[in-house]
Design a protein around this motif. Sequence first.
Motif, PDB file in Angstrom:
ATOM      1  N   LEU A   1       4.309  -6.593  -3.737  1.00  0.00           N
ATOM      2  CA  LEU A   1       5.315  -5.513  -3.958  1.00  0.00           C
ATOM      3  C   LEU A   1       5.642  -5.301  -5.339  1.00  0.00           C
ATOM      4  CD1 LEU A   1       7.314  -5.645  -0.678  1.00  0.00           C
ATOM      5  CD2 LEU A   1       6.025  -3.683  -1.370  1.00  0.00           C
ATOM      6  N   ARG A   2       5.849  -6.463  -6.261  1.00  0.00           N
ATOM      7  CA  ARG A   2       6.418  -6.369  -7.388  1.00  0.00           C
ATOM      8  C   ARG A   2       5.322  -5.698  -8.319  1.00  0.00           C
ATOM      9  NH1 ARG A   2      10.743  -5.685 -10.026  1.00  0.00           N
ATOM     10  NH2 ARG A   2       9.684  -3.611  -9.726  1.00  0.00           N
ATOM     11  N   VAL A   3       4.134  -6.039  -8.140  1.00  0.00           N
ATOM     12  CA  VAL A   3       3.013  -5.226  -8.762  1.00  0.00           C
ATOM     13  C   VAL A   3       2.984  -4.004  -8.627  1.00  0.00           C
ATOM     14  CG1 VAL A   3       0.606  -5.382  -9.226  1.00  0.00           C
ATOM     15  CG2 VAL A   3       1.803  -7.389  -9.205  1.00  0.00           C
ATOM     16  N   ALA A   4       2.893  -3.444  -7.386  1.00  0.00           N
ATOM     17  CA  ALA A   4       2.915  -1.980  -6.812  1.00  0.00           C
ATOM     18  C   ALA A   4       4.056  -1.303  -7.466  1.00  0.00           C
ATOM     19  CB  ALA A   4       2.658  -2.021  -5.488  1.00  0.00           C
ATOM     20  N   THR A   5       5.209  -1.785  -7.158  1.00  0.00           N
ATOM     21  CA  THR A   5       6.376  -1.187  -7.710  1.00  0.00           C
ATOM     22  C   THR A   5       6.509  -1.103  -9.252  1.00  0.00           C
ATOM     23  OG1 THR A   5       7.712  -3.058  -7.514  1.00  0.00           O
ATOM     24  CG2 THR A   5       7.829  -1.604  -5.759  1.00  0.00           C
ATOM     25  N   THR A   6       6.006  -1.999  -9.971  1.00  0.00           N
ATOM     26  CA  THR A   6       6.191  -2.003 -11.193  1.00  0.00           C
ATOM     27  C   THR A   6       5.149  -0.845 -11.793  1.00  0.00           C
ATOM     28  OG1 THR A   6       6.791  -4.294 -11.435  1.00  0.00           O
ATOM     29  CG2 THR A   6       6.047  -3.321 -13.597  1.00  0.00           C
ATOM     30  N   ASP A   7       3.963  -0.794 -11.265  1.00  0.00           N
ATOM     31  CA  ASP A   7       3.004  -0.063 -11.752  1.00  0.00           C
ATOM     32  C   ASP A   7       3.278   1.449 -11.456  1.00  0.00           C
ATOM     33  OD1 ASP A   7       1.439  -2.026 -12.456  1.00  0.00           O
ATOM     34  OD2 ASP A   7       0.025  -1.852 -10.682  1.00  0.00           O
ATOM     35  N   ARG A   8       4.281   1.884 -10.531  1.00  0.00           N
ATOM     36  CA  ARG A   8       4.604   3.148  -9.955  1.00  0.00           C
ATOM     37  C   ARG A   8       6.060   3.322 -10.543  1.00  0.00           C
ATOM     38  NH1 ARG A   8       1.357   6.744  -8.547  1.00  0.00           N
ATOM     39  NH2 ARG A   8       2.966   7.957  -7.095  1.00  0.00           N
TER      40      ARG A   8
ATOM     41  N   GLU B   1       0.784  -1.181  -0.075  1.00  0.00           N
ATOM     42  CA  GLU B   1      -0.006   0.100   0.259  1.00  0.00           C
ATOM     43  C   GLU B   1       0.850   1.107   0.279  1.00  0.00           C
ATOM     44  OE1 GLU B   1      -2.695  -0.430   3.342  1.00  0.00           O
ATOM     45  OE2 GLU B   1      -3.941  -1.962   2.141  1.00  0.00           O
ATOM     46  N   THR B   2       1.935   1.071   0.715  1.00  0.00           N
ATOM     47  CA  THR B   2       2.945   2.403   0.697  1.00  0.00           C
ATOM     48  C   THR B   2       3.513   2.289  -0.837  1.00  0.00           C
ATOM     49  OG1 THR B   2       3.188   2.217   3.363  1.00  0.00           O
ATOM     50  CG2 THR B   2       4.955   3.287   1.958  1.00  0.00           C
ATOM     51  N   ALA B   3       3.870   1.336  -1.128  1.00  0.00           N
ATOM     52  CA  ALA B   3       4.591   1.333  -2.291  1.00  0.00           C
ATOM     53  C   ALA B   3       3.994   1.891  -3.668  1.00  0.00           C
ATOM     54  CB  ALA B   3       4.890  -0.157  -2.595  1.00  0.00           C
ATOM     55  N   ALA B   4       2.589   1.647  -3.399  1.00  0.00           N
ATOM     56  CA  ALA B   4       1.548   2.136  -4.401  1.00  0.00           C
ATOM     57  C   ALA B   4       1.471   3.840  -4.446  1.00  0.00           C
ATOM     58  CB  ALA B   4       0.412   1.588  -4.143  1.00  0.00           C
ATOM     59  N   ARG B   5       2.127   4.348  -3.221  1.00  0.00           N
ATOM     60  CA  ARG B   5       1.874   5.665  -3.272  1.00  0.00           C
ATOM     61  C   ARG B   5       3.257   6.309  -3.587  1.00  0.00           C
ATOM     62  NH1 ARG B   5      -1.914   9.359  -3.238  1.00  0.00           N
ATOM     63  NH2 ARG B   5      -1.333  10.481  -1.261  1.00  0.00           N
ATOM     64  N   LEU B   6       4.386   5.812  -3.615  1.00  0.00           N
ATOM     65  CA  LEU B   6       5.663   6.206  -3.781  1.00  0.00           C
ATOM     66  C   LEU B   6       5.997   6.901  -5.041  1.00  0.00           C
ATOM     67  CD1 LEU B   6       7.890   3.445  -2.046  1.00  0.00           C
ATOM     68  CD2 LEU B   6       7.251   5.457  -0.770  1.00  0.00           C
ATOM     69  N   PRO B   7       6.927   7.843  -5.044  1.00  0.00           N
ATOM     70  CA  PRO B   7       6.867   8.431  -6.416  1.00  0.00           C
ATOM     71  C   PRO B   7       7.871   7.916  -7.219  1.00  0.00           C
ATOM     72  CG  PRO B   7       7.611   9.996  -4.298  1.00  0.00           C
ATOM     73  CD  PRO B   7       7.534   8.606  -3.651  1.00  0.00           C
TER      74      PRO B   7
END
Length: 214
Positions: free
Chosen positions: A80-87, A52-58
């Motif tokens: 986390l891999r999905v969230a970081t890839t998306d961001r 959830e935090t990863a999905a908000r990171l710049p």
Amino acid sequence: MILPAGYSDDARALWDAATALNRAAAAVSPQVAGLPPLLFFTDPDRTPRPWETAARLPPGSAVVYRAFGAADAVETGRRLRVATTDRGVTLLVGLDADLAQTLAADGVHLPERQAHSAPAIRAAHPRWLITAAWHGGPTSIQALDALILSPIFPAGGASADKPSLGIVAFQERAQNVPLPVYALGGIKAANAASLTATGACGLAAIDAIQSAFR
């Protein structure tokens, strides 16, 4: 990058301080080019839903995923891999190169006691970003991209019983090692700017980033 509307004042303070440090360090050392300015360290107890935090990171920042042997390490890592890839966020895995490979992560972060394993990891994964923890004493730096020096300020978690280095000691150490150095430990929005001109290449934190980037 300037954070768009919707971010907290604390998030802006952390990001602005981290990117300013990164730019200043990159102007002096080409090794800093491409390194993320802000590192979010996870912890199974303190950050139970890190994706959830990863999905908000710049974009351009990074997550250091530390599973510590948790039973749901792969499941959490995949989120986390999905969230970081998306961001557009870099994903590093703490210590476990096999888990990093399973998750298609971007590299690993090593505890100081395992920094000597970096050359073997580099040989197997030449494109990975490899960082290691550092507490200010003699350490192995071969094949590493950066060190994370801690604790800078009084910190919680595993660093709670370690004396903090302070600004002056951090600066002395950062400027006398031939690698980019991040500041970790007790970093908050209120003190992040105090690291200006210390030679830090960026900032790393757990609670402060989780709280700021909600």
